[in-house]
Structure formats: structure tokens, C-alpha cells
Design a protein around this motif. Structure first.
Motif, PDB file in Angstrom:
ATOM      1  N   GLU A  84      62.292  31.622  -4.001  1.00 31.84           N
ATOM      2  CA  GLU A  84      62.123  33.056  -3.755  1.00 31.84           C
ATOM      3  C   GLU A  84      63.055  33.872  -4.646  1.00 31.84           C
ATOM      4  N   SER A 103      62.299  46.382  -1.968  1.00 36.20           N
ATOM      5  CA  SER A 103      61.176  45.600  -1.437  1.00 36.20           C
ATOM      6  C   SER A 103      61.611  44.189  -1.032  1.00 36.20           C
ATOM      7  N   PHE A 104      62.435  43.557  -1.836  1.00 34.44           N
ATOM      8  CA  PHE A 104      62.864  42.186  -1.566  1.00 34.44           C
ATOM      9  C   PHE A 104      63.713  42.104  -0.298  1.00 34.44           C
ATOM     10  N   ASN A 105      64.692  42.991  -0.155  1.00 37.75           N
ATOM     11  CA  ASN A 105      65.570  42.956   1.008  1.00 37.75           C
ATOM     12  C   ASN A 105      64.822  43.297   2.291  1.00 37.75           C
ATOM     13  N   THR A 106      63.775  44.120   2.197  1.00 40.34           N
ATOM     14  CA  THR A 106      62.963  44.430   3.374  1.00 40.34           C
ATOM     15  C   THR A 106      62.258  43.169   3.868  1.00 40.34           C
ATOM     16  N   VAL A 107      61.711  42.392   2.959  1.00 36.80           N
ATOM     17  CA  VAL A 107      61.041  41.142   3.329  1.00 36.80           C
ATOM     18  C   VAL A 107      62.046  40.152   3.924  1.00 36.80           C
ATOM     19  N   GLN A 108      63.245  40.101   3.363  1.00 29.81           N
ATOM     20  CA  GLN A 108      64.259  39.149   3.813  1.00 29.81           C
ATOM     21  C   GLN A 108      64.914  39.548   5.133  1.00 29.81           C
ATOM     22  N   LYS A 109      64.828  40.821   5.505  1.00 29.44           N
ATOM     23  CA  LYS A 109      65.577  41.357   6.638  1.00 29.44           C
ATOM     24  C   LYS A 109      65.391  40.557   7.923  1.00 29.44           C
ATOM     25  N   LYS A 111      63.802  37.505   8.070  1.00 31.96           N
ATOM     26  CA  LYS A 111      63.485  36.117   7.761  1.00 31.96           C
ATOM     27  C   LYS A 111      64.242  35.157   8.682  1.00 31.96           C
ATOM     28  N   ARG A 114      62.299  34.426  11.761  1.00 32.07           N
ATOM     29  CA  ARG A 114      61.193  33.494  11.499  1.00 32.07           C
ATOM     30  C   ARG A 114      61.718  32.070  11.357  1.00 32.07           C
TER      31      ARG A 114
END
Length: 120
Positions: A84, A103-109, A111, A114
């Protein structure tokens, strides 16, 4: 995973396998980052990709935790995070740091949530 001089570093303050992209910052007692900042003559204004390795279990010494081999679950999460991270660095080159970090940090926030639901 102390790759001094590279654009990424390990971080016990992030859950294992979670990434964060930042435009600048301090060393947070990370020896590899201290070295990079020293070699940049004190300049802290460089992007970095943080890769979470999680906290040591129980009362385990943090130094011992950093020096041990990752178990299979952690290794899988870190390998996936590295992939990633490569994607994030490619996006950074194409779209710039600000847009990529947003955008990347929003997806990782979320994670780590999950990852907690996956079997270990």
C-alpha cells in the motif's frame, strides 16, 4: 525496520499494518528519524510514510519488541502495508503530497478496526 535515509519508518504508536503519510514532523524518539534529521542538518521538513508495528505485548521491553522477528500475522499485515505504501508513493509522485496524504490517510484512518476483526 529502521531504514535510515529512506522515506518510511516503523512506528509503535500505530497499530500493526496501519500507515500514515505526513509532510513533516519531529523524530518522536525514533533513532532512524533522528539520523535522517541530523543528516539533513536539522531540517524536519521532509515527507515520511509511517508504518505501524503496534505496541509490545504486556510488559515486554520495547527494544526487545523492535528487535524480534514478526509473527506470521504481523508479517502479513506489514507486507500488505508495504505494498500500500508503494502505491501511496506512486500517487504522491503523480498528484502531489497534499492530495495524496488527504485521500490516503482517510482510507487508513479506520484500517486498524478492520484489522482487529480479522482472525489472527
Amino acid at each position: 525496520m529502521n531504514l535510515s535515509g529512506e522515506s518510511f519508518h516503523d512506528d509503535m504508536d500505530l497499530p500493526c499494518g496501519v500507515l500514515r503519510l505526513h509532510d513533516k514532523g519531529g523524530h518522536a524518539s525514533h533513532n532512524g528519524l533522528k539520523s535522517v534529521i541530523y543528516h539533513f542538518r536539522g531540517n524536519r521538513e521532509f515527507p515520511r510514510l509511517r508504518i505501524g508495528i503496534g505496541r509490545p505485548p504486556g510488559q515486554m521491553d520495547p527494544k526487545a519488541f523492535l528487535l524480534q522477528k514478526f509473527n506470521a500475522t504481523a508479517r502479513g499485515r506489514i507486507d500488505a502495508a508495504l505494498e500500500e505504501g508503494v502505491g501511496a508513493l506512486k500517487q504522491l509522485m503523480a498528484k502531489g503530497l497534499t492530495e495524496t496524504a488527504r485521500s490516503f490517510n482517510t482510507v487508513q484512518k479506520y484500517k486498524h478496526i478492520r484489522l482487529q476483526t480479522l482472525p489472527s
